[in-house]
Design an enzyme around this catalytic site. Structure first.
Site, PDB file in Angstrom:
ATOM      1  N   ASP A   1     -82.205 119.269 -39.559  1.00  0.00           N
ATOM      2  CA  ASP A   1     -81.522 118.284 -40.403  1.00  0.00           C
ATOM      3  C   ASP A   1     -80.469 118.917 -41.299  1.00  0.00           C
ATOM      4  OD1 ASP A   1     -83.069 116.283 -39.327  1.00  0.00           O
ATOM      5  OD2 ASP A   1     -83.435 115.333 -41.267  1.00  0.00           O
TER       6      ASP A   1
ATOM      7  N   ASN B   1     -80.991 113.470 -34.457  1.00  0.00           N
ATOM      8  CA  ASN B   1     -81.839 112.384 -34.945  1.00  0.00           C
ATOM      9  C   ASN B   1     -82.030 112.496 -36.451  1.00  0.00           C
ATOM     10  OD1 ASN B   1     -83.409 110.091 -34.802  1.00  0.00           O
ATOM     11  ND2 ASN B   1     -85.258 111.143 -34.114  1.00  0.00           N
TER      12      ASN B   1
ATOM     13  N   ASP C   1     -93.532 108.572 -46.433  1.00  0.00           N
ATOM     14  CA  ASP C   1     -93.609 109.588 -45.381  1.00  0.00           C
ATOM     15  C   ASP C   1     -94.992 110.213 -45.271  1.00  0.00           C
ATOM     16  OD1 ASP C   1     -91.061 109.173 -44.612  1.00  0.00           O
ATOM     17  OD2 ASP C   1     -90.243 111.073 -45.328  1.00  0.00           O
TER      18      ASP C   1
ATOM     19  N   GLU D   1     -87.814 107.879 -37.379  1.00  0.00           N
ATOM     20  CA  GLU D   1     -87.585 108.559 -36.108  1.00  0.00           C
ATOM     21  C   GLU D   1     -88.195 107.803 -34.934  1.00  0.00           C
ATOM     22  OE1 GLU D   1     -86.954 111.837 -39.098  1.00  0.00           O
ATOM     23  OE2 GLU D   1     -87.960 109.922 -38.946  1.00  0.00           O
TER      24      GLU D   1
ATOM     25  N   HIS E   1     -91.261 114.671 -36.183  1.00  0.00           N
ATOM     26  CA  HIS E   1     -91.928 115.805 -36.832  1.00  0.00           C
ATOM     27  C   HIS E   1     -93.160 115.384 -37.610  1.00  0.00           C
ATOM     28  CE1 HIS E   1     -89.547 114.935 -40.734  1.00  0.00           C
ATOM     29  NE2 HIS E   1     -89.208 114.021 -39.851  1.00  0.00           N
ATOM     30  N   ARG E   2     -93.083 114.227 -38.275  1.00  0.00           N
ATOM     31  CA  ARG E   2     -94.221 113.790 -39.092  1.00  0.00           C
ATOM     32  C   ARG E   2     -95.426 113.436 -38.204  1.00  0.00           C
ATOM     33  NH1 ARG E   2     -92.612 115.993 -43.534  1.00  0.00           N
ATOM     34  NH2 ARG E   2     -90.665 115.208 -44.381  1.00  0.00           N
TER      35      ARG E   2
ATOM     36  N   LYS F   1     -87.434 119.847 -37.367  1.00  0.00           N
ATOM     37  CA  LYS F   1     -86.639 118.977 -38.237  1.00  0.00           C
ATOM     38  C   LYS F   1     -86.859 119.316 -39.699  1.00  0.00           C
ATOM     39  CE  LYS F   1     -85.715 114.014 -38.772  1.00  0.00           C
ATOM     40  NZ  LYS F   1     -84.345 113.983 -38.257  1.00  0.00           N
TER      41      LYS F   1
END
Length: 1577
Positions: free
Chosen positions: A437, A484, A718, A750, A797-798, A823
């Site tokens: 990012d 992304n 998040d 995402e 990623h999360r 990311k």
């Protein structure tokens, strides 16, 4: 006289051998002639370089020679073909023959002008010619220039190496980038200062080659541009480092190995991908992998890895195997971990389970002054695409206390980059997140000329020199690609709007920002709407409301801006950050509902204050006032650790019962997610201690986390994924429930994160419930969760990190896309092991079946992408979609049903109540949702009017770039007839034909494939087969010819009809034996056609008709007159339109003439999907010689452009065939050689047709004419091969007793005869498996055997190996002699199950995976039936047998099959459905429909569900009409009935193909067998 140029010299081994400069040709001539006197100077180059520089060298040398007063030497040149194929014995001999012909002696000097191939080849010639002559290297590629020092220290060294950087101006940019990989590599291992220069000056360095120098600019320092000076310095610096290392370590004792950084892994990748990926590109990827190895060892920091990634990307180099340039390569599917390790094992530096890898310790230094031994397991972990946390639940967690810091906050890092770039002055950013990012954010700000960046403290500190708000539109044609990165996309949208008109480099130029496929689905509409309303000019380039955007340079007007902020707080922060630079002070009013994620807005305002701008908020409102001003950079800004990332190690402590302390994140944090420990984990039973800058969590005993009921996570959205992971094992309260709310915006991140967590938690057996703004998770004891779950991460990623938390307590959990963590936490897996102390392993995922799909530079659509069907209502989309989903084992979505389920109202009623415009808007929104939520693994049928709105068309066109959109076509008259009776959908209100005329061009525009539905013409079976073939083709399972493979022979028949329709009934005969059928499109003529070019509609109809007549792959050929066909030579555009049509129709092979425009071929290849290109060249003159350069040149071009090479000449003598055979043999020895069709035309060339191995064209007596002179039939070639000893006669047998009445000899001998094969099939009836059978099996001419009762078990000890099917079924019915490891072995198989499966699948393809099936009997054949049903994916298999003990034994033999014993055939278990497949394996005499026959199984009427379309198979060989089949005929007429003899045929077809490698001619064989069968009945 030209003055002496300014030269940079590099000394190596005590000699200043390397001379660097610009425009050195005159200097080279003068230096060589004066210092290397000789009688002959020979310049060797290739055709690519010669066109640019040969004449200049000739002119310069002749000019200097004319000045000599002594004897004049000769200057000669030899031009050879380019490419690796020239670097061979023949290439060397060619140069030597030239030297001898020109009477060159030992005082000759050879000059090598070219790239690495020329340098290597000429160096070898110079070393051996006349026992060694002097030579000079003049490299013309950057790779050859920077590698030139490697020549020094070789056994024959050049006298000079001249580096003329002006040569790089004519070098393709990709080749320049290829060389830059070596430059970056050298700096990375040796010189951080040089690396820093490379990091920051990529644009300047590229300018040196992108802007050609006029005249001789750069020859002297006074005329040298900054870019030229920098480029020369970079080249000289790289050469100097290498030469320094070579000088120190001339004998390669260790230090010299350092220049192999990236090579250990890079060379292995290159071995798989060559020639499609260049050396430097593969080494670039290798460098990142090897840097990650160093990071995993704890030797290298992520900062260094991030810098290396950014630097390589800046020079256009790939940095991962996920790069599209890699995935498009034909060999990409071969990049498995084991294969790469095997290739590395061959390297002489490596031995055993360790590999020698150059390990970086920091940028500019290595861990050791040599390559380091690294275990295979360490490398495998880095190379693997998936990861697993290795858990041992038998041990009790200790008192481990982890102390660590997480990476810098992504949110703060991105805001800090924007603020520092827009500010005036210099700021040093500490703890910046080094991730994907932030990399794209930095790259974008550099493209906008908004700031400059430099690194200090070994990359720990980023120095940002702000541009005070001055921004420029990027160079024309440049798009800002953001991957992304949602934060970057939203922030930069407003940043780009700040660009003022005066800053535009070209009038009317706009800034274009774009992203990957997922980014193009994420919303940005509310922000764009607000900016447009404020006067900004922003255009959606594709889908409405999503990237890509074109943003005009008009500046930001300011004043009152109204923004809807209920979807993302990033929209708010985007305007806040840029507002000070508007023309008027900004008043930002947030409207449209509750504001989401207020803490992130507060974070932005607090950071703006730090940079000198104070934002005020009207009390009690969502109105913000931002003054005009310029940010002022603080001298230093420390970025907090990422609070969202902090939740993962804290949650691991919570779930495992250990302790974790995180530094640099506490109660004083700007980030809302910092509250996670207190608001979530503490409530779950953890001990939490949080200070202003530190957080410590201690988990309860493993398994004692508490469910907490409701938690509002709107301030920390998040972190909800982490909460889900721990909630999965949290219990107590009401129903073990954790209810998470306030996270509705997570559906547009995402991925749809709420749905992602629901779907992936289900794999662990965890139940959930979706809410409007969240979800409920129902916790379970951790030791009851399903082990071995494979988590799909949606490239989020999360998701990956959240499930890695759950993986610490659920053994064998697999995280599929491990690299998506890059990311925000690129070294997460390393930190999990090195800092948290959990062992992490690499997992290589099984690869989906796919063929070699693409040549260099051509995209292969994702095989898993969902298929979207469009077309008129009534075209058959639902029917075709249902069959396609069954063929693909995918879920089917009907958009109308989706609409009605979502809106709780029928389509017709909705339109009546709300009107067509409202329906179209809702339908478009549904399409967007379906693409987002079901973008993989589905077949989706859209409504006929989906193309009516521009927004929906944009969505479809955008989707078609990476996935299949299929236009289903049906004759309009059939549609009109069908719709006349249809009432479910609302009426059009206009004639159907008018609707069709309006929509047809839109369907063509949106779809990338066409499927022709001829169901009313063909009936069921042909259509079903074509549906299966077509949809498998477009999803990565193309129907390619299996015999196009090494060691096999393949053939195609060339159809020479003007209209194939009348010949369709003969197609089974015409295609007998061949592997493909060629449609000569250039010969097609419609009966009423006037011109020589067939219409697309006519060609489409011809292809569709041919599809229904044969299942063979089609070769689509448009041969021009000059190439021996009938298509006009001057109609290239028309030809390529037809070739493009072939791609839309899903044709397997496209024959393309390489004499056509290379641009058109490349464009065609770029959209070929899973089709293959046959790159062909025909020479009809008879003058072409197979040993000449022109053929090698055509081969190289065809190999580059196609998947299969086809070269056709004309034979004048028998020797021409030997020359062809020699050419093919040498071509096949090349690394990565493509399959080749090499033919000589004419009667004299018939031998070449016989010996050609790949797709030999054949004719047939039923064809109107031969496609080319000298063509033979398939049967003629087989007989010729037999006479030449290439196809020895084999004997095949049936073993069993009694077998006198067997149909097998009829079956196989009929096939052998039709195909012209010299084989025989005989009966061998013996009393037992004795010596006679053993001698037969050992005979050299044994070709295979069928085995029947009573020997199916007795033969097993005589065999060397069994197939998995034979082992599972416990019986062998087929014996195949095969070569394995150079030895002949006997392989036992069982094809009974294949006969059963094919009988079911061919007669009822829509059944797919049966919900339930029934097997009657429990003998050996029942085993085959269960195995067949299991392979079909039957969800339940009922087993009935009169002897229960035998049935139970059979169930135990198939522990993984869903077999359920039943005691009666009158009814089915209450929880189960009725079967749609029934297989009886008992004798016909053992069944009855008469209740008065007590000795047989009574078959009741209830056995069949008469409403279903089922299949009943009776394995009894006789009689033809068994009681079961007669009952089916009367009680269930919709059921397909299969006789035992038909199953015998199906399994016999498999045996025939297994033994011969050829498809059995079923139409002939079945006719022969059935005639004999019924005659004997």
């Amino acid at each position: 006289m030209d003055t002496v140029p300014d030269i940079l010299k590099v000394s190596i081994l005590g000699r200043e051998s390397i001379h660097c400069g610009f425009h050195l040709i005159p200097y080279i001539a003068r230096t060589v002639l004066t210092t290397l006197p000789a009688s002959v100077y020979v310049l060797v180059t290739d055709t690519n370089v010669a066109q640019f520089y040969l004449s200049a060298f000739e002119k310069a040398f002749n000019a200097e020679i004319s000045k000599l007063s002594s004897a004049k030497p000769r200057f000669l040149s030899r031009v050879i073909l380019p490419g690796e194929t020239t670097k061979c014995r023949e290439g060397k001999a060619d140069i030597e023959d030239f030297l001898l012909l020109e009477r060159c002696t030992r005082d000759t000097v050879i000059l090598a002008l070219g790239g690495g191939v020329i340098g290597d080849l000429v160096g070898f010639v110079a070393a051996t010619f006349m026992r060694g002559v002097r030579f000079v290297q003049i490299p013309t590629t950057l790779l050859a220039m920077v590698d030139s020092s490697n020549l020094i220290g070789a056994f024959w060294q050049p006298e000079y190496i001249f580096i003329d950087a002006a040569f790089l101006e004519s070098l393709p940019e990709r080749e320049f980038s290829n060389g830059m990989a070596e430059v970056v590599k050298t700096a990375a291992i040796w010189d951080e200062t040089e690396f820093t220069s490379l990091e920051t000056n990529a644009q300047l360095i590229y300018n040196a080659i992108r802007t050609p120098s006029t005249g001789s600019a750069g020859r002297h320092i006074s005329t040298r541009s900054t870019s030229q000076s920098l480029l020369l310095s970079v080249i000289r610096g790289s050469i100097y480092v290498k030469s320094h290392i070579v000088t120190i370590d001339e004998r390669e004792t260790g230090l010299r190995n350092l220049v192999n950084f990236g090579h250990t892994i890079g060379h292995a990748i290159e071995a798989v991908l060559t020639p499609h990926m260049l050396h430097g590109e593969c080494v670039s990827i290798g460098m990142i992998f090897e840097a990650e190895v160093a990071r995993g060892m704890g030797v290298l920091k992520q900062v260094a890895v991030g810098r290396l990634v950014r630097c390589l990307r800046a020079y256009g180099l790939p940095v991962s195997l996920a790069d599209q340039r890699v995935s498009r390569c034909p060999g990409a599917r071969g990049l498995g971990v084991d294969r790469l390790l095997d290739i590395m094992r061959v390297d002489k530096k490596n031995s055993g389970p360790q590999k020698k890898v150059v390990i970086l310790s920091r940028i500019g230094a290595t861990y050791e002054q040599k390559a380091t031994a690294v275990d295979d397991a360490v490398i495998a972990k880095v190379l693997s695409e998936a990861a697993t946390v290795k858990v041992d639940l038998s041990t009790t967690p200790g008192t481990q206390h982890v102390k660590m810091a997480t990476p810098g906050s992504k949110s703060i890092s991105n805001r800090a980059l924007v603020l520092a770039a827009l500010a005036q002055g210099t700021c040093r950013l500490k703890n910046l997140l080094h991730s994907d990012d932030t990399q794209v954010m930095m790259a974008a700000l550099q493209e906008l000329k908004g700031a400059s960046f430099a690194w200090e403290d070994g990359g720990e500190t980023l120095v940002v020199t702000g541009g005070a708000g001055a921004l420029q539109v990027p160079t024309a044609g440049t798009e800002i690609y953001l991957g992304n990165a949602g934060t970057a996309a939203r922030f930069l949208t407003t940043v780009c709007a700040l660009v003022s008109p005066s800053a535009a480099t070209n009038a009317g130029t706009a800034t274009v920002i774009t992203g990957n496929a997922r980014m193009k689905q994420r919303p940005i509409g509310p922000l764009v709407d607000a900016l447009r309303a404020n006067g900004s000019e922003i255009t959606y380039n594709e889908s409405e409301g999503c990237l890509p955007l074109s943003i005009a340079p008009k500046g930001l007007q300011g004043g009152v801006i109204r923004l809807a902020a209920s979807v993302s707080s990033q929209y708010v922060s985007s305007i806040l950050l840029c507002a000070p630079y508007a023309r008027k002070a900004v008043t930002l009013e947030l409207v449209g509902g509750a504001v989401i994620s207020q803490p992130y807005i507060d974070m932005t305002i607090a950071m703006m204050r730090t940079f000198g701008v104070i934002v005020t908020r009207d009390p009690g409102t969502d109105i913000y006032r931002i003054p005009q001003g310029t940010y002022v950079n603080p001298a230093q800004y420390a970025i907090e650790s990422d609070a969202s990332s902090a939740t993962y190690p804290l949650a691991i402590a919570a779930i495992t019962g250990t302790t974790c302390t995180l530094e640099n994140i506490g109660s004083a944090s700007l980030q809302g997610d910092a509250r996670f420990a207190v608001d979530v984990l503490a409530r779950m039973g953890c001990k939490v201690v949080q200070t202003a800058n530190e957080t410590t969590v201690t988990g309860p005993k493993r398994g004692e986390l508490k469910a907490i009921g409701e938690v509002d996570m709107e301030p920390m959205t998040d972190a909800f994924l982490t909460a889900c992971a721990v909630a999965a094992v949290a219990q107590g309260g009401e129903g073990n429930t954790t209810r998470i709310i306030g996270i509705a915006n997570q559906r547009v991140k995402e991925c749809n994160r709420i749905k992602a967590m629901i779907d992936q938690l289900a794999k662990f057996g965890v139940q959930t419930k979706e809410l409007d703004d969240g979800l409920e998770v129902y916790g379970r004891p951790f030791n009851t969760l399903t082990r071995g779950a494979s988590v799909h991460c949606y490239d989020d990623h999360r998701v990956a990190m959240a499930f890695s938390v759950l993986g610490t307590i659920v053994p064998d959990t697999i995280i599929e896309e491990k690299r998506c963590v890059e990311k925000t936490w690129p070294n997460w897996w390393d930190d999990l092991e090195n800092k948290i102390g959990l062992k992490v392993g690499g997992i290589e995922l099984p690869r989906a079946e796919s063929s070699t799909a693409a040549t260099s530079g051509t995209p292969s659509p994702a095989a898993s992408a969902s298929v979207i069907l469009v077309g008129m209502r009534g075209s058959g989309k639902t029917h075709i979609g249902t069959l396609a989903s069954a063929a693909l084992s995918r879920r089917f979505i009907d958009a109308d049903a989706y609409f009605e389920a979502k809106h709780n109202i029928g389509v017709r009623e909705f339109v009546r109540a709300n009107g067509w415009p409202a329906f179209r808007a809702a339908e478009t929104e549904n399409l967007k949702e379906i693409i987002q939520e079901a973008g993989t693994g589905h077949v989706i049928s859209m409504g006929g009017g989906i193309v009516e709105t521009p927004q929906a068309r944009d969505l479809l066109k955008n989707y078609a770039k990476t996935g299949p959109v299929v236009h289903v076509l049906r004759d309009i008259e059939e549609i009109v007839s069908y719709l006349g009776d249809e009432t479910a959908r609302p009426a059009y209100g206009e004639p159907i034909t008018e609707v069709f005329k309006r929509r047809e061009p839109w369907f063509v525009e949106c779809a990338n494939y066409d499927f022709i539905n001829r169901i009313t013409v063909d009936g069921g079976e042909a259509t079903n087969a074509e549906i299966s073939r077509f949809f498998k083709h477009i999803t990565g399972q193309p129907n390619l010819a299996e015999n196009v493979a090494a060691g096999k022979r393949s053939y195609f028949v060339a159809l020479t009809y003007s209209d194939v329709m009348p010949a369709l009934r003969h197609m089974p005969d015409i295609t007998t034996g061949v592997d493909a059928v060629e449609l000569r499109v250039d010969l097609l003529r419609a009966p009423d056609a006037l011109g020589a070019i067939p219409s697309q509609a006519y060609v489409t109809a011809q292809v569709a008709a041919l599809r229904r007549a044969t299942s063979l792959p089609i070769i689509f050929t448009v041969r021009t007159k000059s190439q021996g066909g009938a298509f006009p030579d001057n109609s290239e555009k028309d030809a390529f339109e037809l070739l493009g049509l072939a791609l839309r129709l899903g044709v397997e092979y496209i024959d393309v003439e390489i004499s056509a425009s290379e641009r058109l071929i490349t464009e065609l290849a770029a959209r070929k999907g899973f089709s293959q290109i046959i790159a062909s060249w025909h020479d009809w003159s008879g003058k072409m010689k197979w040993n000449e350069d022109v053929v090698r040149s055509k081969y190289a071009l065809a190999s580059r452009l196609g998947d299969i090479v086809k070269i056709v000449g004309k034979a004048n003598t028998l020797q021409d065939n030997f020359a062809l055979h020699d050419f093919v043999a040498k071509a096949n020895l090349q690394r990565g050689a493509k399959p080749i069709i090499a033919i000589n035309m004419g009667v004299e060339g018939q031998m070449s047709r016989i010996l050609n191995a790949t797709l030999s064209p054949v004719t047939h007596p039923l064809l109107p004419s031969k496609a080319a002179p000298g063509q033979l039939s398939f049967a003629q070639i087989q007989k010729a091969l037999n006479l030449l000893g290439q196809l020895p006669a084999r004997r095949h047998f049936l073993f069993g007793n009694p077998i006198a009445h067997s149909m097998s000899p009829t079956l196989h001998n009929a096939g052998f005869e039709v195909l012209g094969l010299p084989h025989t099939y005989e009966l061998l009836e013996t009393a037992n498996v004795g010596e006679e059978l053993k001698a037969t099996l050992a005979a050299p001419d044994f070709g295979g055997a069928s085995v029947t009762i009573p020997f199916k078990l007795d033969v097993i000890p005589l065999l060397d190996k069994l197939s998995p099917a034979a082992e599972a079924i416990g019986a062998v019915n087929t014996i195949i002699p095969v070569i394995e490891g150079g030895n002949r072995i006997l392989y036992g198989d069982n094809t009974d199950w294949l006969g059963i499966r094919e009988s079911i699948r061919s007669r009822a393809p829509s059944i797919g995976a049966p919900a339930a099936a029934l097997v009657i009997g429990a003998g050996g054949t029942a085993r085959a039936a269960i195995f067949a049903l299991q392979s079909l994916g039957a969800q339940r298999i009922y087993l009935f047998n009169r002897t229960a003990s035998k049935a139970r034994a059979l169930v135990e033999a198939f522990p993984d099959a869903p077999v359920k014993l039943i005691e009666t055939l009158d009814a089915w278990p209450a929880e189960g459905p009725a079967p749609t497949v029934i297989v009886s394996t008992v004798p016909a005499s053992a069944t009855t429909t008469n209740s008065t026959n007590p000795g047989a199984v009574l078959l009741p009427l209830a056995l069949f569900d008469a409403t279903a379309n089922g299949v009943v198979v009776d394995m009894a060989y006789k009689p033809a009409e068994t009681p079961l089949l007669m009952l089916a005929k009367s009680a269930a007429p919709k059921w397909a009935r299969v006789m035992g003899v038909e199953v015998l045929l199906e399994q016999g077809y498999v045996q025939f193909e297994t033994w011969t490698g050829r498809r059995c001619p079923k139409h002939v064989v079945s006719k022969s067998v059935l005639e004999k069968y019924f005659a004997a009945a």
